[in-house]
Scaffold this active site. Structure first.
Site, PDB file in Angstrom:
ATOM      1  N   SER A   1      -8.532   5.976   2.925  1.00 11.25           N
ATOM      2  CA  SER A   1      -7.229   6.445   3.388  1.00 11.25           C
ATOM      3  C   SER A   1      -7.376   7.629   4.343  1.00 11.25           C
ATOM      4  O   SER A   1      -8.009   7.514   5.371  1.00 11.25           O
ATOM      5  CB  SER A   1      -6.352   6.774   2.180  1.00 11.25           C
ATOM      6  OG  SER A   1      -5.061   7.133   2.595  1.00 11.25           O
TER       7      SER A   1
ATOM      8  N   ASP B   1      -2.128   7.909   8.999  1.00  8.28           N
ATOM      9  CA  ASP B   1      -3.381   8.297   8.360  1.00  8.28           C
ATOM     10  C   ASP B   1      -4.404   7.174   8.589  1.00  8.28           C
ATOM     11  O   ASP B   1      -4.105   6.189   9.264  1.00  8.28           O
ATOM     12  CB  ASP B   1      -3.158   8.589   6.866  1.00  8.28           C
ATOM     13  CG  ASP B   1      -2.849   7.338   6.067  1.00  8.28           C
ATOM     14  OD1 ASP B   1      -2.106   6.484   6.582  1.00  8.28           O
ATOM     15  OD2 ASP B   1      -3.349   7.203   4.938  1.00  8.28           O
TER      16      ASP B   1
ATOM     17  N   ASP C   1      -5.757   4.647   6.967  1.00 11.31           N
ATOM     18  CA  ASP C   1      -5.494   3.237   6.667  1.00 11.31           C
ATOM     19  C   ASP C   1      -4.034   2.867   6.922  1.00 11.31           C
ATOM     20  O   ASP C   1      -3.596   1.765   6.568  1.00 11.31           O
ATOM     21  CB  ASP C   1      -5.931   2.868   5.255  1.00 11.31           C
ATOM     22  CG  ASP C   1      -5.074   3.509   4.174  1.00 11.31           C
ATOM     23  OD1 ASP C   1      -4.528   4.599   4.415  1.00 11.31           O
ATOM     24  OD2 ASP C   1      -4.963   2.911   3.095  1.00 11.31           O
TER      25      ASP C   1
ATOM     26  N   ASP D   1      -1.089   3.410   5.840  1.00 15.12           N
ATOM     27  CA  ASP D   1       0.023   3.108   4.929  1.00 15.12           C
ATOM     28  C   ASP D   1       1.102   4.179   5.076  1.00 15.12           C
ATOM     29  O   ASP D   1       2.206   4.029   4.564  1.00 15.12           O
ATOM     30  CB  ASP D   1      -0.434   2.959   3.466  1.00 15.12           C
ATOM     31  CG  ASP D   1      -1.226   4.137   2.944  1.00 15.12           C
ATOM     32  OD1 ASP D   1      -1.650   4.985   3.753  1.00 15.12           O
ATOM     33  OD2 ASP D   1      -1.426   4.201   1.719  1.00 15.12           O
TER      34      ASP D   1
HETATM   35 MG    MG Z   1      -3.408   6.032   3.358  1.00 17.15          MG
END
Ligand code: MG
Length: 479
Positions: free
Chosen positions: A113, A256, A258, A260
């Site tokens: 992440s 960020d 990844d 999400d």
């Molecule tokens: Mg993330």
């Protein structure tokens, strides 16, 4: 790694059992906890857990170790009889979307992440497209610690396939749930900062297809994160804040690692706190739908609650973390959900935190309103929310929280303990919450005025420091 070396957190029903999973999947330092043997054992534990009940979709981010980790995972899964579909590099929400779309038994994303460069990890998606529940994590942990793997045999090796359409499939859903006609007519200028992360493969194209004129920053994928640290906070987005003004953009968008999560910067280069964005999204949603349930977590500002109520909506508060919010949304058929860290949920697309979908919805909101983002923000009630983090060893988290509880119970008007300790006072609140993924304790404070917020924050920080010192001293006396 022995069970004794495993990280522990205070969450979950069995706080003294060794844990591998944090708030969202497994996340550790490469070469320390994340070794080839460990990754293979995680793969074998997943195979044991699934026992041939379906395929696994595997995606990854751009971190330096992600491809290597993905290959080890794939190898272990195939050897233990699981069919694997390699999806390539993509954001976590893109993989989650594909798990549901393709009817997979599980989705795995190799990612850490927003964590610093030395970390990597694995996020787990269940067939519904949400994170796997804690009960499944416990089964996987037990399998790994007790080494109870059900091994594959030579005549039951898994099949390896690749799927190159994952990003397109996902992008089409976002476009299908956005007012592209209005956006194309307005052709707004936007600046996008993927922060060298996975939104570099989805978002420049997505925003162009939506009808935006797109300028990118840090859109070259690079696991060293040369452009900025992966966390899309105010401090790290200095270049985006500058670029938005220089290019006369209507909004700056950052994700960020990844993707999400999404963060936004207004046309003057001012960073929007996650709660402010959430309140804006909730308000717009409730005006579109006239009524409905909005879900958020205990870490959110009172602002969200106030806006939802004043727009005639219903608010639901959950524990912090993506799964509690997602599950409550499904249960209550919510029209929107969000977390103050920049995770927003759009159920018509999928019930998962989704950065790229949130960016599309922000652009749509701006085009529909026809007004500058800063003006829309000014119309919201004002609260002052600040958060900080203090280093706290994992082993100190549970005793720290117990001591904080005792103190806050004495002084607060009301204490909410669904996640950390949230103390309400007449003109603000204070939340002390140890992280599930890092050796830190977060402190949140909110007040009607900046001065009151600061006072509560100083009080919270002092309280945590004092109790940590006390625990250290006590441990020193009785080794
Ligand atoms: Mg993330």
């Amino acid at each position: 790694m022995s069970a004794a070396q495993m990280p522990r957190t205070v969450e979950g029903p069995t706080p003294n059992a060794p844990r591998l999973f944090g708030t969202d999947g497994i996340r550790q330092v490469v070469g320390r906890e994340i070794t080839p043997v460990f990754v293979a054992e995680v793969g074998s534990a997943i195979a044991t857990y699934l026992r041939g009940s379906g395929d696994v979709l595997l995606a990854r981010d751009f971190r330096t170790s992600s491809e290597a980790m993905a290959r080890v995972l794939t190898g272990a899964l195939l050897m233990d009889g699981i069919h694997v579909r390699e999806m390539g590099v993509m954001p976590t929400p893109c993989l989650q979307f594909n798990v549901r779309a393709l009817g997979a038994a599980m989705g795995l994303t190799v990612t850490a992440s927003h964590n610093p460069t030395e970390f990597n990890g694995i996020k787990f998606t269940d067939p519904g497209g949400t994170e796997i529940p804690r009960t499944s994590e416990e089964i996987l942990e037990r399998t790994i610690f007790q080494r109870e793997f059900v091994r594959g045999t030579w005549d039951h090796i898994g099949e390896l396939r690749t799927d190159a359409d994952g990003v397109d499939r996902y992008t089409r859903s976002i476009l299908g749930h956005s007012d592209t006609a209005a956006i194309r007519a307005a052709a707004p200028v936007v600046v996008l900062d993927p922060g060298n992360g996975t939104s570099a493969v989805t978002s420049p194209n997505l925003l162009r297809e939506l009808g935006c004129r797109v300028i990118t920053l840090n859109a070259n994928p690079d696991g060293h994160f040369p452009g900025r640290p992966s966390e899309p906070n105010e401090e790290n987005l200095w270049a985006l804040r500058k670029a938005v003004v220089e290019f006369g953009a209507v909004v700056g968008i950052a994700h960020d690692g990844d993707a999400d999560r999404a963060s936004f910067v207004d046309e003057h280069g001012t960073y929007l706190a996650g709660d402010v964005t959430m309140a804006l999204f909730a308000k717009h949603r409730l005006r579109e739908r006239a009524a409905g349930v909005v879900v958020t977590s205990v870490t959110s500002s009172t602002l969200v609650e106030d806006v939802v109520r004043s727009e005639g909506g219903e608010i639901e508060i959950t524990r912090s973390g993506s799964l509690p919010v997602a599950l409550r949304m499904l249960e209550r058929r919510a029209i929107f959900g969000g977390e103050e860290n920049g995770g927003y949920y759009w159920p018509e697309h999928q019930v998962a935190r989704d950065g790229p979908m949130s960016s599309a919805k922000m652009v749509e909101l701006l085009v529909h309103s026809g007004r500058p983002l800063s003006e829309l923000v000014q119309e919201l009630p004002r609260y002052h929310l600040s958060k900080t983090k203090l280093p706290v060893a994992d082993s100190r988290k549970a005793p720290l929280l117990a001591r904080v509880h005792t103190q806050l119970e004495r002084e607060a008007e009301r204490l909410v303990t669904i996640d950390g300790q949230k103390a309400y006072y007449s003109d603000g609140w204070l939340l002390v919450r140890p992280s599930g993924t890092e050796p830190i304790c977060r402190v949140y404070a909110e007040g009607r005025t900046a001065a009151r917020a600061k006072e509560l924050m100083d009080h919270g920080v002092e309280l945590v420091r004092r109790e940590v010192d006390w625990l250290e001293e006590t441990a020193g006396r009785t080794p």
